[in-house]
Design a protein around this motif. Structure first.
Motif, PDB file in Angstrom:
ATOM      1  N   THR A   1       0.851  -1.188   0.000  1.00  0.00           N
ATOM      2  CA  THR A   1       0.000   0.000   0.000  1.00  0.00           C
ATOM      3  C   THR A   1       0.888   1.240   0.000  1.00  0.00           C
ATOM      4  OG1 THR A   1      -0.141   0.229   2.413  1.00  0.00           O
ATOM      5  CG2 THR A   1      -1.760  -1.215   1.351  1.00  0.00           C
TER       6      THR A   1
ATOM      7  N   ASP B   1      -6.679  -7.780  -1.729  1.00  0.00           N
ATOM      8  CA  ASP B   1      -5.641  -7.407  -2.684  1.00  0.00           C
ATOM      9  C   ASP B   1      -5.827  -8.138  -4.013  1.00  0.00           C
ATOM     10  OD1 ASP B   1      -3.087  -5.967  -3.171  1.00  0.00           O
ATOM     11  OD2 ASP B   1      -2.277  -7.993  -3.349  1.00  0.00           O
TER      12      ASP B   1
ATOM     13  N   ASP C   1      -5.922   1.422   0.412  1.00  0.00           N
ATOM     14  CA  ASP C   1      -4.733   1.900   1.107  1.00  0.00           C
ATOM     15  C   ASP C   1      -4.846   1.537   2.581  1.00  0.00           C
ATOM     16  OD1 ASP C   1      -2.261   3.037   1.404  1.00  0.00           O
ATOM     17  OD2 ASP C   1      -2.921   5.112   1.161  1.00  0.00           O
TER      18      ASP C   1
END
Length: 240
Positions: free
Chosen positions: A58, A86, A97
């Motif tokens: 991230t 992900d 994030d």
């Protein structure tokens, strides 16, 4: 149907692997989970995802392993809630994030899609409609698990669950039920919206039931929401 196909293929692959190949104790075997991400204003993603434990990167947190061995939670690596997030982001084109906490050896997710956390609204993780006791890189997931990432998860009264038939006859009434996924109790006052010509929307009664009559043949998608609740899973109905 798509998720069932994923499960069949995945199960066959695992069976072949187990029979034909000696499995090392630390092998990282992937799996398919049913992932749903409910953002501030809309569903960001819902569907089956294949994932295995892997490094996650991230902007705010950097690159770190995310395979269930984080913080020594599990002895062997494998797929996790955050690895599924992900994998879905890479496959379906949305971003997220999060910061990384070295003490817990885990990410703290601060944004998914266009839904950033606020001073009072945070992202939460549930598996099988239960909050996970550990972070998303520590929480292992297994074949067929229902994984939910929910925005503002800690201030909602209900986590809606929608259930009903997957087929219906044109012109015939068909009933669906809205419940709280955590308790199983019916939820009144939830708005269930159905796609397709003339389908419209209905509000659940005191028992959580709604009734639709579909006049247009084809696939209709339904989903429930209520202002104080996390949106439901989607239900697809084939009208013949």
């Amino acid at each position: 149907m798509l998720f069932q196909t994923y499960l069949i293929l995945h199960t066959l692959a695992l069976a072949w692997f187990a029979i034909g190949t000696p499995v090392a104790p630390d092998v990282n075997i992937g799996t398919v989970v049913n992932l749903r991400i409910e953002g501030a204003e809309k569903t960001i993603f819902e569907g089956p995802i294949f994932t295995r434990g892997h490094n996650v990167t991230t902007v705010a947190g950097g690159n770190h392993h995310c395979d269930g061995t984080n913080n020594h939670e599990n002895p062997r690596p494998g797929p996790t809630c955050t690895s599924a997030l992900d994998s879905a982001g890479k496959e379906h084109g949305f971003t997220f994030d999060g910061t990384f906490d070295p003490e817990f050896d885990d990410f703290f997710i601060t944004r998914i899609g266009d839904s950033p956390q606020t001073a009072t609204q945070f992202w939460g993780i549930l598996v099988g409609f239960e909050f996970t006791p550990v972070g998303g890189c520590q929480q292992r997931v297994h074949l067929g698990d229902d994984v939910l990432w929910a925005f503002d998860a800690f201030s909602k009264n209900h986590f809606l669950k929608l259930a009903g038939p997957v087929t219906a006859r044109s012109g015939q009434p068909v009933r669906f039920m809205v419940t709280d996924g955590m308790t199983g109790g019916g939820v009144a006052g939830a708005r269930v919206v159905a796609s397709g010509r003339g389908a419209g929307s209905q509000v659940s009664d005191a028992s959580g039931h709604v009734t639709f009559t579909f006049n247009a043949r084809g696939v209709h998608d339904l989903k429930a929401d209520r202002d104080d609740s996390i949106r439901s899973n989607g239900v697809s109905v084939l009208v013949v």
